[in-house]
Design an enzyme around this catalytic site. Structure first.
Site, short mmCIF file in Angstrom:
data_model
loop_
_atom_site.label_atom_id
_atom_site.label_comp_id
_atom_site.label_asym_id
_atom_site.label_seq_id
_atom_site.Cartn_x
_atom_site.Cartn_y
_atom_site.Cartn_z
CB ALA A 46 -0.91 -0.01 1.22
CG ASP A 259 7.55 0.49 1.68
OD1 ASP A 259 8.19 -0.45 1.15
OD2 ASP A 259 7.01 0.40 2.78
#
Length: 312
Positions: A46, A259
């Site tokens: 995510a 990320d």
């Protein structure tokens, strides 16, 4: 189902972050006082998807959350960030994944994750998302979901000539060799590179050697991120390590910086497919460098408007 074209499709994890800030990390068996607590949105998949979306990529997420308060909130979070949620499914068989995070005053962290619903994402959900996968420019996978599911998604992408980015995190020592061959870009940090190759990675030179070992295993390009030292990029055509330094910044919280890097890399690969990978990595360094200057994971991720125009 949709056959709409997406820049970036992420098959991966969603985690609710339960974050405590303290002066230092506790020792084993020790209880210490913290000075702040908050709940945020995380999970490697995510995070990467949200960062790509904030830079302007048209993104879709394939993941599984619980049929609970955290799961409902996560779906709304995706929608708030412009992420397509048709393939975000909910289950009553497990809770939404959660990560307990402690951050010290130096911005260092210790994290425990409970994967929960993430581990129930499987081939049925991938098959349902196949029409969208077929029309993506870039697919991104990690290891916070079942390794079999990640590998199947990478293979599906390759069969449809979709560029793949694989982030072997959290790293597992006995990684299926097919992961290397299914990765156009194999991107990991120094500790993951050590675990996978058995080589110590304490310097830029060490990272170059570890990257060469990863290339031997069959990936198209290896990128090893080195935090404040930037990253090292190697590709199969020219196994010479290229060090891409980053601008020094005052790190407040490094949670999710890797990320942010991968989300930015996915954006660049989708939007500028002919750009040299070293330049993509330089831009990804800059984006993740902004993310570490604020507390929180996704809350620290910059949008296009927060970044210099030359990055676009």
């Amino acid at each position: 189902m949709t056959e709409e074209a997406f820049d970036v499709v992420v098959v991966g994890s969603c985690m609710t972050d339960l974050v405590s800030q303290a002066t230092r990390l506790p020792k084993v068996g020790e209880t210490i006082h913290g000075h702040k607590f908050f709940i945020g949105f995380g999970g490697k998949g995510a995070n990467q998807c949200i960062q790509a979306a904030r830079l302007g990529a048209k993104t879709a997420m394939v993941c599984k959350v619980g049929k609970d308060f955290f799961g409902d909130n996560y779906i709304q979070n995706f929608k708030d960030n412009g992420v397509y949620t048709e393939y975000v499914t909910q289950t009553s068989d497990a809770a939404t994944g959660a990560a307990s995070i402690i951050i010290n005053d130096a911005g260092e962290n210790a994290i425990v994750i409970v994967a929960g619903a993430n581990l129930l994402l499987g081939s049925e959900e991938l098959q349902r998302a196949l029409p969208t996968l077929r029309h993506a420019k870039v697919l991104v996978c990690q290891l916070e979901i079942s390794a079999d599911t990640s590998l199947r998604a990478l293979r599906m992408a390759q069969e449809n000539n979709i560029k793949t980015i694989f982030n072997p995190a959290p790293a597992i020592p006995e990684l299926d060799p097919d992961f290397y061959r299914a990765s156009d870009v194999f991107c990991c940090n120094e500790s993951e590179a050590e675990l996978l190759t058995g080589l110590m990675v304490a310097s830029v030179e060490d990272a170059g050697r570890a990257g060469q070992e990863l290339l031997k295993r069959g990936c198209g390009t290896a990128i090893i991120t080195l935090g404040p030292q930037g990253c090292v990029v190697l590709n199969a055509q020219d196994a010479t390590p290229h060090h891409i330094p980053t601008t020094p910044v005052k790190a407040v919280d490094t949670t999710g910086a890797g990320d942010s890097f991968i989300g930015a890399l996915a954006f660049c690969m989708a939007h500028y497919p002919t750009m040299p990978l070293e330049e993509m990595a330089r831009r990804a360094n800059q984006v993740s460098g902004v993310s570490v200057q604020s507390i929180g994971t996704q809350t620290s991720y910059p949008s296009r408007k927060d970044l210099p125009a030359e990055l676009f």
